[in-house]
Design an enzyme around this catalytic site. Structure first.
Site, short mmCIF file in Angstrom:
data_model
loop_
_atom_site.label_atom_id
_atom_site.label_comp_id
_atom_site.label_asym_id
_atom_site.label_seq_id
_atom_site.Cartn_x
_atom_site.Cartn_y
_atom_site.Cartn_z
N GLY A 151 96.43 43.34 27.37
CA GLY A 151 96.14 44.67 27.11
C GLY A 151 97.18 45.93 26.29
N ASN A 208 91.00 51.54 37.03
CA ASN A 208 91.65 49.98 37.54
C ASN A 208 91.79 50.11 39.58
OD1 ASN A 208 93.95 51.93 36.78
ND2 ASN A 208 94.99 51.19 37.50
N GLN A 224 89.81 47.02 32.53
CA GLN A 224 88.88 46.58 33.32
C GLN A 224 87.51 46.24 33.07
OE1 GLN A 224 90.41 45.44 36.55
NE2 GLN A 224 93.15 46.14 36.04
N ALA A 272 92.16 42.51 27.99
CA ALA A 272 93.28 41.70 28.29
C ALA A 272 92.61 40.54 28.97
CB ALA A 272 94.32 42.89 29.56
N HIS A 312 93.83 37.93 31.31
CA HIS A 312 94.05 37.81 32.80
C HIS A 312 92.72 38.10 33.68
CE1 HIS A 312 96.65 41.34 33.64
NE2 HIS A 312 96.29 41.91 32.86
N THR A 329 103.93 34.48 14.94
CA THR A 329 102.93 33.47 14.85
C THR A 329 101.93 33.61 16.03
OG1 THR A 329 105.32 32.44 14.23
CG2 THR A 329 103.29 30.55 15.18
N CYS A 358 101.89 47.80 38.44
CA CYS A 358 101.58 47.95 37.00
C CYS A 358 103.24 47.20 36.37
CB CYS A 358 102.46 49.75 36.82
SG CYS A 358 100.34 50.83 37.16
#
Length: 382
Positions: A69, A149, A177, A197, A199, A235, A322
């Site tokens: 992110g 967040n 978020q 993002a 995760h 890549t 963070c």
């Protein structure tokens, strides 16, 4: 057994996602190669683009895969601030450091869009600023998060973007978020750029995506082989990109289940308030993510609460996780106008797709017992 309630920092990877990644990491093929191994890898990446596009109401060809992110937001800010006619940036007072620091790095003047006491951007302020916008200010760039967040407040992004567009501005949406937690409509918001993002919704760490509208100005981020239509060379991370697509698709299919976490959130808040009626729930009067609890406890520092909960086997956080790895008082308190004593007592508890009722019960027990000990010490030292 430990209980994890810091899902806004990162959440568990979904089982099907782990299985897919394992399969792809056991195979070989560079997605840029023209032979069959390469084209097989390319099909997985292209499928992930379609999954992201379908879920977030965007064109697959507008999806740029990134290393997370932060990179996506940096690419968006660099692209927007290098666009013709841009001379000034507007960011809200509760933006993530990825936006704050990249805005500063642009070297352009920055206006801070204030938030209300509930943690929602002040649209009246933005409207007044646009009314006073002059030719010398150039085209505005606005960056705003869709959901905060730290306290989970959902922002009136579409309304804010509409105001910016009156001045031919560019809009960046931080959906890190919110994607996979609430419905997200890139096209409907009217944004030029939007970052996600993996995760945060059950994918791996270190994988993200930037959605850039077809007419959005783009600055080349990485120089190299010209992957991602020349917008981000390097890549392609086949396993990671495919995992992001699957995780987002699965999270979107279970939005109703995620919404039901609001019941657990509210049950936890009620129990904490019963133990300490002076607790302040941040953003309580605004629409919020169903999984996020931002609390301010007078006289009990946030990092002390985090340590007490950690000793009891419960992982929570003081503000956002963070970069430094250190517990810090939340910047949110200042933005909301809290006094110093209350601002120092801010914590965040965030539930996730894997959170159980037993996890919530354990957290309630740990917090109330820790508060009972802390309140006794506070009275003794008063």
């Amino acid at each position: 057994m430990r209980v994890y309630l810091d899902h806004n920092a990162t959440t568990q990877v979904r089982p099907d996602v782990i299985e897919l990644m394992s399969e792809l990491m056991g195979s070989v093929g560079n997605a840029s190669a023209v032979h069959q191994h390469g084209q097989s890898a390319r099909r997985h990446v292209d499928n992930a683009r379609r999954q992201v596009g379908k879920t977030l109401c965007a064109r697959p060809e507008d999806v740029i895969f990134t290393g997370g992110g932060t990179e996506a937001l940096n690419l968006a800010m660099a692209s927007a601030t290098h666009a013709p006619g841009v001379k000034r940036v507007i960011i809200s007072d509760i933006e993530h450091p990825a936006i704050v620091e990249s805005a500063r790095a642009s070297g352009l003047p920055i206006d801070i869009l204030p938030v209300t006491g509930e943690g929602v951007v002040d649209l009246a302020w933005l409207e007044q600023r646009m009314d006073s916008w002059s030719e010398n200010d150039g085209r505005p760039v606005l960056s705003i998060m869709l959901a905060n967040n730290e306290i989970g407040t959902i922002q009136p992004v579409a309304d804010a973007i509409a105001l910016i567009k009156q001045r031919d501005g560019l809009a960046i949406v931080d959906a890190v978020q919110s994607a996979g937690k609430i419905p997200v409509d890139f096209a409907g918001l009217g944004a030029d750029y939007m970052a996600i993002a993996a995760h945060k919704f059950g994918g791996p760490q270190g994988v993200g995506a930037l959605i850039a509208a077809c007419n959005a100005p783009m600055t080349r981020h990485n120089h190299g082989g010209g992957q991602e239509q020349g917008r981000r060379s390097g890549t392609l991370n086949v396993a990671g990109n495919a995992a992001l697509g699957l995780a987002l698709e699965q999270a979107h299919a279970k939005l109703a289940e995620f919404a039901a976490l609001a019941g657990s959130r509210d049950r936890m808040i009620a129990a904490i308030r019963e133990a300490n009626p002076n607790v302040v729930v941040l953003g309580e009067g605004a629409e919020r993510l169903p999984n996020t609890i931002g609390l301010a406890v007078p006289g009990w520092r946030g990092e002390t609460q985090v340590m007490a909960m950690d000793l009891a086997g419960i992982s929570i956080s003081a503000g956002a996780a963070c970069s430094s790895g250190k517990a810090k008082a939340s910047k949110m308190g200042t933005a909301l106008g809290l006094d110093d004593a209350l601002s120092e007592g801010v914590i965040r508890i965030s539930l996730g797709w894997s959170t159980t009722d037993e996890d919530v019960d354990a957290a309630i027990k740990a917090w109330t017992e820790a508060w009972a000990r802390a309140s006794k010490q506070i009275k003794e030292t008063a």
